[in-house]
Design an enzyme around this catalytic site. Structure first.
Site, mmCIF file in Angstrom:
data_model
loop_
_atom_site.group_PDB
_atom_site.id
_atom_site.type_symbol
_atom_site.label_atom_id
_atom_site.label_comp_id
_atom_site.label_asym_id
_atom_site.label_seq_id
_atom_site.Cartn_x
_atom_site.Cartn_y
_atom_site.Cartn_z
ATOM 1 N N CYS A 1 51.703 51.072 27.682
ATOM 2 C CA CYS A 1 51.600 50.289 28.917
ATOM 3 C C CYS A 1 52.630 50.729 29.957
ATOM 4 C CB CYS A 1 51.777 48.813 28.589
ATOM 5 S SG CYS A 1 51.902 47.765 30.037
ATOM 6 N N CYS B 1 49.135 50.663 31.872
ATOM 7 C CA CYS B 1 49.017 49.648 32.927
ATOM 8 C C CYS B 1 49.958 49.856 34.104
ATOM 9 C CB CYS B 1 49.291 48.250 32.366
ATOM 10 S SG CYS B 1 49.032 48.086 30.610
ATOM 11 N N LYS C 1 49.317 53.083 36.164
ATOM 12 C CA LYS C 1 47.929 52.918 36.632
ATOM 13 C C LYS C 1 47.848 51.960 37.809
ATOM 14 C CE LYS C 1 45.800 49.528 35.203
ATOM 15 N NZ LYS C 1 44.909 49.393 34.084
ATOM 16 N N TYR D 1 37.006 51.683 30.955
ATOM 17 C CA TYR D 1 37.809 51.214 32.088
ATOM 18 C C TYR D 1 38.886 52.245 32.432
ATOM 19 C CZ TYR D 1 41.775 49.581 29.211
ATOM 20 O OH TYR D 1 42.858 49.524 28.377
ATOM 21 N N GLU E 1 39.066 53.549 36.200
ATOM 22 C CA GLU E 1 40.292 53.274 36.960
ATOM 23 C C GLU E 1 40.913 54.575 37.462
ATOM 24 O OE1 GLU E 1 41.883 49.102 34.932
ATOM 25 O OE2 GLU E 1 42.642 50.992 34.147
ATOM 26 N N HIS F 1 41.273 27.127 51.131
ATOM 27 C CA HIS F 1 40.491 27.831 52.148
ATOM 28 C C HIS F 1 41.395 28.587 53.117
ATOM 29 C CE1 HIS F 1 36.785 28.576 54.231
ATOM 30 N NE2 HIS F 1 37.279 28.134 55.382
ATOM 31 N N GLU G 1 38.245 30.496 45.898
ATOM 32 C CA GLU G 1 37.598 29.191 46.114
ATOM 33 C C GLU G 1 36.087 29.274 45.917
ATOM 34 O OE1 GLU G 1 37.217 27.418 50.034
ATOM 35 O OE2 GLU G 1 37.508 29.379 50.977
#
Length: 450
Positions: free
Chosen positions: A14, A19, A22, A156, A160, A425, A430
């Protein structure tokens, strides 16, 4: 070190080759899109903009090195001995360590924990694949730009990497054998790749590579078979990145000698709910464990809980259900719970209700960006209070959106709970509190209004 000779420090996949670098390179690509949007918002950007790989790579690598340092300091603070040597099991209480100079060190312990993780696979049956290819273990540590790149695979990791390479302006092609994002919701996967195609990533669908040859010019000539036509095709690339899956680091550990049972097919260690192996005092967690999600946060949490159990502080087991995750492709995709396919196979089509919406992020309006892949899907049980089985979101900041909703899954969230939540909002998140069109109704799911 990788097969190409890339080396890195403490902290595992990682931190060094996963991660962290990346997400930073993904961020570099997002900033490129932001620069284009900025002009529509009135920012006057003089001259053509271009990206410098070396500047980015150096900054990313420096950050990773700072994390390596932080880990070393933390281990020292906690008085944990760190031995940078290759280990293998001698018996259930003994580990043999081999130093770089070939010196042997024997260590004995009451309990042994294996957390060696996984490494990218090379398709060794393809001529030139190993000699001329790189993997995710290398891409983040390149000093120079990889140039025109072929990414083989549709995991992925593949998408990615192809996404951020496209985003910083490199000619990038993804070669897909069968389906993208296997194991993920396939409708969502389609939206992710549709967006990438519109974004400029090229896709070579239903194609299988045959060979990689280095030409006198230094370019790599790749030959592949198009499964649709059965014909062979050729093109040249500066780099070929294999993203065809990961294999567990179990081969060199002498596990069979001690009786630690593996899944023959995957090579992963068979583990119980408490991370114990077939040998009572040997434990394993993280990517190395059979059937475990290959995600950093699950490994960290499982490791912490295992440590507490071994120290006699708790009996709590790791809960691997409803772990949220996000794919950091150019259009991010976050999900928690079951895919629509999985919900259907577990509960039956008639027992689930799927609510969905195509929405337009406010940021996309002034920027005149196409939002046709921004989509939300909530998969529920059909009866009663409609317990939520799966939640899916493509759009900006998908990780941030999904993380919040993931907590609801720990509390038994229902559609009623979601509908009773008042939205903030104007946000993309939302839209999840406003979904009201079911797939079964056949009504248009496009959100209108502000």
């Amino acid at each position: 070190a990788s097969l190409s000779g890339t080396k890195w420090g403490i902290g595992g996949t990682c931190v060094n080759v996963g991660c962290i670098p990346k997400k930073l390179m993904h961020q570099a690509a997002l900033l490129g899109t932001a620069l284009k949007d900025a002009q529509k918002y009135g920012w006057q950007i003089p001259g053509p903009i271009s990206h410098n790989w070396s500047t980015m790579a150096e900054a990313v690598q420096n950050h990773v090195r700072s994390l390596n340092w932080g880990h070393r300091v933390q281990l020292q603070d906690k008085e944990v001995k760190y031995l940078n040597i290759k280990g293998s099991l001698v018996d259930e209480h003994t580990v043999k360590g081999l130093t770089r100079t070939g010196k042997e060190i024997m260590l004995t312990a009451k309990n042994i924990v294996i957390a060696t993780g996984g490494r990218p696979k090379y398709p060794t049956h393809i001529p030139g694949a190993v000699e001329h290819g790189i993997t995710s273990d290398d891409i983040f540590w390149l000093k120079e730009s990889p140039g025109k790149t072929l990414v083989v695979g549709a995991s992925y990791v593949a998408l990615e990497c192809a996404g951020f390479l496209t985003g910083i302006g490199l000619d990038t092609t993804v070669m897909v054998r069968s389906i993208p994002l296997r194991g993920f919701d396939q409708q969502m996967a389609g939206l992710v790749t549709d967006y990438m195609e519109a974004y400029g990533t090229k896709f070579s669908w239903r194609s299988v590579p045959k060979s990689v040859d280095k030409l006198a010019s230094g370019a790599l000539q790749v030959t592949w078979t198009d499964k649709q036509t059965g014909k062979d095709q050729r093109d040249t690339f500066d780099s070929v990145l294999w993203a065809v899956g990961r294999a567990p680091e179990t081969k060199t550990l002498s596990l069979e000698k001690v009786g630690v049972k593996l899944n023959e097919e995957s090579g992963k260690i068979l583990v119980a709910a408490d991370e114990s192996t077939s040998v009572p005092n040997i434990y394993a967690f993280g990517d190395i464990g059979e059937g475990r999600p290959e995600l950093t946060p699950t490994a960290i949490k499982a490791g912490k809980l295992l440590a507490r159990r071994l120290a006699g502080q708790t009996n709590e087991l790791m809960n691997y259900d409803n772990v949220a995750t996000t794919v950091f492709t150019p259009l991010e995709y976050g999900c928690v719970g079951l895919s629509e396919e999985e919900a259907e196979s577990r509960h039956g089509k008639d027992s689930i209700e799927v609510y969905h919406a195509f929405y337009k992020p406010l940021e996309f309006t002034v920027a005149e960006r196409d939002a046709s892949q921004c989509y939300i899907k909530v998969v529920c049980k059909r009866g009663g209070d409609q317990r939520i089985l799966g939640l899916h979101f493509t759009g900006p900041n998908a990780g941030e959106v999904t993380q919040g909703f993931a907590m609801g899954f720990q509390c038994g969230a229902t559609l009623t709970h979601l509908m009773e939540t008042v939205g903030i909002h104007p946000t993309c998140a939302e839209e999840l509190t406003k979904v009201n069109v079911s797939k079964r109704s056949g009504l248009d799911a496009t959100v209108t209004g502000c």
